[in-house]
Enzyme design. Sequence first.
Site, PDB file in Angstrom:
ATOM      1  N   GLY A  33       0.917  -1.189  -0.017  1.00 48.21           N
ATOM      2  CA  GLY A  33      -0.073  -0.094   0.130  1.00 48.21           C
ATOM      3  C   GLY A  33       0.868   1.497  -0.082  1.00 48.21           C
ATOM      4  O   GLY A  33       1.917   1.458  -0.025  1.00 48.21           O
ATOM      5  N   ASN A  34       0.331   2.573   0.361  1.00 49.12           N
ATOM      6  CA  ASN A  34       0.921   3.652   0.242  1.00 49.12           C
ATOM      7  C   ASN A  34       0.032   4.670   1.311  1.00 49.12           C
ATOM      8  O   ASN A  34      -0.944   4.281   1.324  1.00 49.12           O
ATOM      9  CB  ASN A  34       0.005   4.269  -1.326  1.00 49.12           C
ATOM     10  CG  ASN A  34       1.579   4.831  -2.216  1.00 49.12           C
ATOM     11  OD1 ASN A  34       1.945   5.349  -1.951  1.00 49.12           O
ATOM     12  ND2 ASN A  34       1.052   4.569  -3.850  1.00 49.12           N
TER      13      ASN A  34
END
Length: 226
Positions: A33-34
């Site tokens: 994820g970011n």
Amino acid sequence: PALAAHPQVLAGRRVVVSAGPTFEDIDPVRYLGNRSSGKMGFAIAEAARELGAEVVLVAGPVHLPTPPGVTRVDVRSARQMRDAVIAALAPQADLYVGAAAVADYSPVQGADHKIKKTSATLTLELARTPDILAEVAQRTPRPRLVVGFAAETQNLAAYARGKLYAKNVDVIAANAVSGAESAFERDDNALHVFWDQGETEIARAPKRDVARRLLALVAERLEAGA
Ligand code: CTP
Ligand code: CA
């Protein structure tokens, strides 16, 4: 505040905003994820609606309320975000704002079952995700104005201008994402905005105010080209 409280500079415009991170699944319990809260993109969608636009918000996995009057499409991965954005652009959006922190790489093969820790090291093979912003800016028909974001930890101006030209976008809003200035998980933000013929700074303020200032700038450019 009531809609009428804001000058309706985006009345009659169709706007598509992407926001939040994307999650790329590694196996049923893990993802890449970011770091993105989605707050900036949601603030832009809300402000665009308040300024009179018809707004579709393509949201990655975040727990934020949908701004009033905004049509929301929830997605998880970069691929899903790309498909939802392309679908939302028809018929003929006037403006695309790519505020999402899209994962740049995704596992080549997501595992159907939880990966067990059977070895001392683990190598994941990753493949580039589609560049949604570049695709939107390069397709025909194209929204009249395409706005991207640039998250940079160094050389902000040079990298931001590089993205402006490399992706054929009209405006890049850059934010510094390291140290005390980091935009992550904050309710305020500061932007350095670049376009072909100029640049300006939007001073640190609550994200909803920054969103309004950015859209005022964009609305002016839409008018100029109208
Ligand atoms: N973006 C996108 N699709 C991707 C990656 C990025 O649409 N697969 C968009 C982002 O939403 C943002 C802009 O491209 O509007 C810039 O994102 P950023 O991560 O700063 O730049 P990248 O082009 O991905 O390059 P790098 O991460 O190497 O700096
Ligand atoms: Ca990136």
